[in-house]
Design an enzyme around this catalytic site. Structure first.
Site, PDB file in Angstrom:
ATOM      1  CG  LEU A 181       5.180 -16.895  17.838  1.00 54.03           C
ATOM      2  CD1 LEU A 181       4.274 -15.917  18.567  1.00 54.03           C
ATOM      3  CD2 LEU A 181       4.356 -17.803  16.938  1.00 54.03           C
ATOM      4  N   GLY A 182       9.257 -15.649  15.917  1.00 56.23           N
ATOM      5  CA  GLY A 182      10.116 -14.755  15.142  1.00 56.23           C
ATOM      6  C   GLY A 182      11.152 -14.113  16.041  1.00 56.23           C
ATOM      7  N   GLY A 202      12.665 -10.333  17.445  1.00 54.86           N
ATOM      8  CA  GLY A 202      12.435  -8.908  17.597  1.00 54.86           C
ATOM      9  C   GLY A 202      13.746  -8.156  17.711  1.00 54.86           C
ATOM     10  CG  ASN A 203      13.768  -4.010  17.173  1.00 57.19           C
ATOM     11  OD1 ASN A 203      14.105  -4.387  16.054  1.00 57.19           O
ATOM     12  ND2 ASN A 203      12.806  -3.141  17.360  1.00 57.19           N
ATOM     13  CG  PHE A 204      14.817  -5.364  22.719  1.00 54.82           C
ATOM     14  CD1 PHE A 204      15.796  -4.441  23.060  1.00 54.82           C
ATOM     15  CD2 PHE A 204      13.600  -4.889  22.270  1.00 54.82           C
ATOM     16  CE1 PHE A 204      15.558  -3.081  22.966  1.00 54.82           C
ATOM     17  CE2 PHE A 204      13.347  -3.528  22.173  1.00 54.82           C
ATOM     18  CZ  PHE A 204      14.338  -2.626  22.516  1.00 54.82           C
ATOM     19  N   GLY A 205      15.369  -9.743  21.120  1.00 59.37           N
ATOM     20  CA  GLY A 205      15.521 -11.183  21.311  1.00 59.37           C
ATOM     21  C   GLY A 205      14.429 -11.931  20.571  1.00 59.37           C
ATOM     22  CE  LYS A 252       6.949  -7.714  21.485  1.00 67.52           C
ATOM     23  NZ  LYS A 252       6.965  -6.255  21.279  1.00 67.52           N
ATOM     24  CG  ASP A 264       9.088   1.777  14.739  1.00 70.55           C
ATOM     25  OD1 ASP A 264       9.093   2.120  13.534  1.00 70.55           O
ATOM     26  OD2 ASP A 264       9.610   0.726  15.134  1.00 70.55           O
TER      27      ASP A 264
END
Length: 823
Positions: free
Chosen positions: A570-571, A573-576, A592, A685
């Site tokens: 799907l995309g 993120g900041n971590f993976g 995630k 955030d």
């Protein structure tokens, strides 16, 4: 059609064309030079890459391995590709680039020549057709005046009768000059007419045709340069294609089913004859009443045999039930793997199934171990049943015939002996009454086997790859313990224990294929922990730590990796990566993942989001399904929100969204933040990109990776590596002070994003410029078509003093009122 016939009066256009082409050639030259540099660097990088490869990895092992051959050939062909690219770069430099440099000089010379000749013939034409004729015409007019003046003077002389001859002579002379100039003018005019005709019909067209010819010759030359460039830089030349063909052929040679045949042949060992396990008859040398391989049924053992038989029957039934469950799990997992295999879009997608396949093999091993246990229990049960059935209805014989013994002993001795045997019998009866003592050492062995058969991940005290700090929070009393996978070193396991007021962490050593602390080694971790827990043996002599209370994991949130099938990406993120996934019950989820090579502190932050979301249940907050921490990589399983992120949604649907829907979105976020405010949660955030659009356009707050839950409602940070500056309140940027009030500031920015339909805040400003402007008192103006009431709320949210900003409860009330007004 040509320059000569069609561009006679287009001198400026021809010059612009030549200038443009020169600029183009300079651009091509610069591009080629950069391409040469790039190819040389690429060739160097490839060669350097090959040089850095571990030489041991390319050495052929002592058996024929197609994988090793393929890898070695990949390295060799990559080196060959490096040499080819280097040669191509050199050929490009000495060929097309060198010729292009020469061509640019020639092109400049052609332009210079054209300009020079054109100026020359144009100057000549102007001289002949204009300058000289103008001079003659000027003289012509002057001579006419002189002739007319001479005639007047001649007439005056005739009238006066004085100097008539002299006046006549002057008149004739003036007339002669005029007539001679007239003839000269007529000839010059004829010449000018012919010169002009020649200029436009021959001279200029010839020059322009000459220029066109040279232009075309240079285009031909440039085409040749481009052809050579294309040929040299082509990645489908025979030599490059051969490199990739060789690599592909070597890959095609890899056959998983035959890869290890030669390895087996090289390392084949003759199966050693297994030593038969037999009854050690030496044990009977000092006792004539016991027989090898025979169950002893007498007045001392009859009751215990019944209990043992019952226990074995229960254990057999339990084992068979577990076996059925495991076999069903094997079939289910095989089916899931087959279904997943059919959806693999790329060959490399097989990697995504390796974890499930390993789990399948482990399940099969577990099934086999259960079958072994089943066979053992069945054999032991049969042996006991046979003995019990043989003596069904009979009185168990006494171990000692006391009546015969009485003939040789006194009555006092008889009493003592009876007393001794009765005490023995009662002791045995006591053992029989305790289920844990049934079967003695045999049952203990069976317990160990059942512990060993149960995978580590299925034990309640195994918490997977949870952070050290989270493990410490779970340990509160003397002897509390759990086992976890090291967060910093995946594959290493740690025992965490609370002892004597402090939390201790012991690395479980794995040496010589055995797990241990400092004492006895065991083949798996469950057996090691079970041993120390049951025997209360200290973990290490120095620490004196004893295991008392296993701390179970929170099963509500814990999932196994095998419970989740990963789908499309799907995309990121900041971590993976974030994947679409499916649970066993076909529930779609978002998964995630956490990169295994992330620093320890980032892994802790990754799980922080799950820890926070466990406590929340609200329609406007994305729901946590569970976490997979049993092994690396760690997963956080969230509900799948189909509409995607709010920011992209706004930008894609900006032409469709109505005012009422935008207010409803704002109200959803306010409701979610009001709930978080009540839980003392600071999001830190809040932004459109961190909200998700669910079913019926319900907005859900997500991305709690930076969030903190503080009892006092205030969190101080010494500095975040990545701060969303345009969304962050001034006090948080300046002093690291985060609170619900700083979230209100961010909510105001989110409102602005919503009603501007996805425009980035502070348009045209960098992060630093926006920060400086806010400090000076600047606030963004209202987005186009934004209601005045909404903009008023934004301005309240952006009050510099946190205490003056509205609470989320106030914001929710105001937005609810606005929504009711809009029809």
């Amino acid at each position: 059609m040509g320059f000569g016939s069609d561009l006679k009066n287009s001198q400026e256009a021809v010059l612009k064309l030549q200038d443009w082409e020169l600029r183009l050639l300079e651009t091509v030259k610069k591009f080629m030079a950069l391409r040469i540099k790039s190819d040389k660097e690429y060739a160097y990088t490839l060669q350097n890459l090959c040089n850095q490869v571990d030489k041991d990895s390319t050495v052929q092992v002592n058996y024929v391995s197609n994988v090793s051959k393929s890898w070695l050939l990949m390295i060799q062909q990559t080196e060959q590709l490096s040499r080819i690219m280097k040669t191509h770069a050199e050929d490009l430099n000495s060929g097309p680039l060198h010729r292009l440099t020469m061509m640019i000089k020639d092109k400049q010379q052609v332009k210079k020549s054209y300009v020079g000749i054109h100026q020359q013939i144009e100057a000549e034409m102007i001289k002949v057709t204009k300058t000289e004729l103008e001079k003659l015409k000027s003289s012509y007019r002057q001579l006419i005046k002189e002739m007319n003046s001479a005639k007047e003077k001649y007439k005056e002389a005739l009238a006066k009768g004085k100097e008539t001859e002299k006046a006549k002579e002057r008149c004739d002379k003036a007339t002669m000059k005029l007539h001679m100039l007239h003839n000269q003018y007529v000839l010059a005019l004829k010449g000018a007419q012919l010169h002009q005709s020649q200029y436009y019909d021959t001279t200029l067209p010839l020059l322009l045709d000459s220029v066109q010819k040279m232009q075309e010759e240079m285009i031909k030359a440039l085409k040749g340069i481009f052809d050579e460039y294309s040929e040299i830089t082509s990645l489908v030349t025979e030599e490059i294609v051969n490199v990739h063909k060789e690599i592909q052929m070597s890959v095609d040679q890899i056959d998983p089913s035959t890869e290890y045949n030669d390895f087996i042949d090289v390392h084949r060992t003759t199966a050693a004859k297994e030593q038969e396990i037999e009854f050690d008859t030496s044990l009977l040398e000092e006792n004539e009443n016991l027989q090898a391989n025979e169950i002893m049924w007498n007045n001392l053992t009859a009751d215990s045999l019944q209990v043992m038989l019952k226990t074995l029957a229960e254990e057999l039934t339990q084992t068979q039930q577990m076996l059925l469950h495991k076999e069903a799990a094997v079939l289910e997992l095989e089916k899931r793997i087959e279904e997943s295999s059919e959806t693999c879009a790329k060959k490399s997608d097989i990697v995504l199934l390796l974890g499930q396949k390993q789990a399948l093999e482990e399940l099969k091993q577990s099934v086999q171990q259960l079958r072994c246990t089943e066979a053992k229990c069945a054999a032991q049960k049969e042996l006991l049943e046979q003995k019990v059935q043989e003596n069904d209805g009979k009185e168990p014989p006494p171990v000692v015939n006391y009546e015969e013994d009485a003939r040789s002993v006194t009555s006092m001795e008889r009493k003592e002996r009876l007393s001794k045997f009765e005490s023995i019998r009662h002791s045995i009866a006591g053992i029989i009454k305790s289920p844990k003592s049934v079967l003695g050492s045999s049952t203990q062995l069976s317990d160990v086997i059942s512990v060993g058969e149960k995978p580590l991940a299925e034990h309640d005290w195994y918490h997977g790859a949870i952070p050290r700090i989270e493990a410490q929070e779970l340990l509160k009393q003397q002897g509390d313990f759990l086992v976890r996978e090291s967060h910093g070193k995946p594959g290493e396991y740690v025992l965490s224990v609370y002892s004597d007021g402090q939390r201790r962490h012991f690395i479980i050593q794995f040496v010589d294929n055995l797990y241990r602390f400092e004492g006895t080694g065991f083949s798996n971790i469950p057996q090691l922990i079970d041993h120390h827990f049951n025997t209360k043996q200290v973990i290490t002599k120095k620490s004196g730590v004893v295991l008392l209370n296993p701390i179970p994991k929170d099963k509500k949130w814990v999932l196994n990796h095998e419970d989740v099938s990963l789908g499309e990406l799907l995309g990121k993120g900041n971590f993976g990566e974030v994947y679409k996934g499916t649970l066993k019950d076909k529930t779609p989820v978002a998964v995630k993942t956490c990169k295994e090579d992330l620093p320890q502190e980032l892994k802790i932050k990754f799980l922080q989001e799950a820890k926070i979301l466990k406590q929340y249940d609200h329609p406007n907050i994305v729901k946590l399904i569970g976490v997979c921490t049993q092994r690396q990589p760690v997963y956080i399983i969230m509900e799948l929100v189909p509409g995607g992120d709010f920011l992209s949604f706004l930008r894609k649907r900006k032409d469709e969204l109505k005012l009422k829907q935008l207010v409803r979105f704002s109200l959803d976020v306010a409701a979610g933040m009001l709930y978080l405010e009540g839980k003392n949660c600071i999001h830190r955030d809040l932004a459109a990109r961190n909200c998700l659009v669910g079913e019926n356009n319900t907005l859900k707050i997500s991305d709690f990776g930076m969030s903190r839950q503080e009892d006092g409602g205030v969190y101080s940070s010494s500095g975040l590596k990545q701060i969303p500056i345009k969304w962050t309140a001034p006090e948080a940027l300046n002093y690291g002070r985060y609170s619900s009030e700083s979230d209100v500031w961010s909510f105001g920015i989110l409102l602005w994003e919503t009603f501007s339909l996805g425009v980035c805040p502070y348009p045209g400003m960098t992060n630093q410029q926006a920060r400086e402007q806010v400090e000076r008192g600047y606030r963004m103006s209202a987005p186009q078509n934004c209601p005045e009431e909404i903009f008023t709320i934004m301005m309240k949210c952006w009050d510099y003093k946190p205490e003056n900003r509205p609470k989320f409860s106030d914001l929710h009330k105001e937005l609810t009122a606005i929504k009711k007004k809009i029809t």
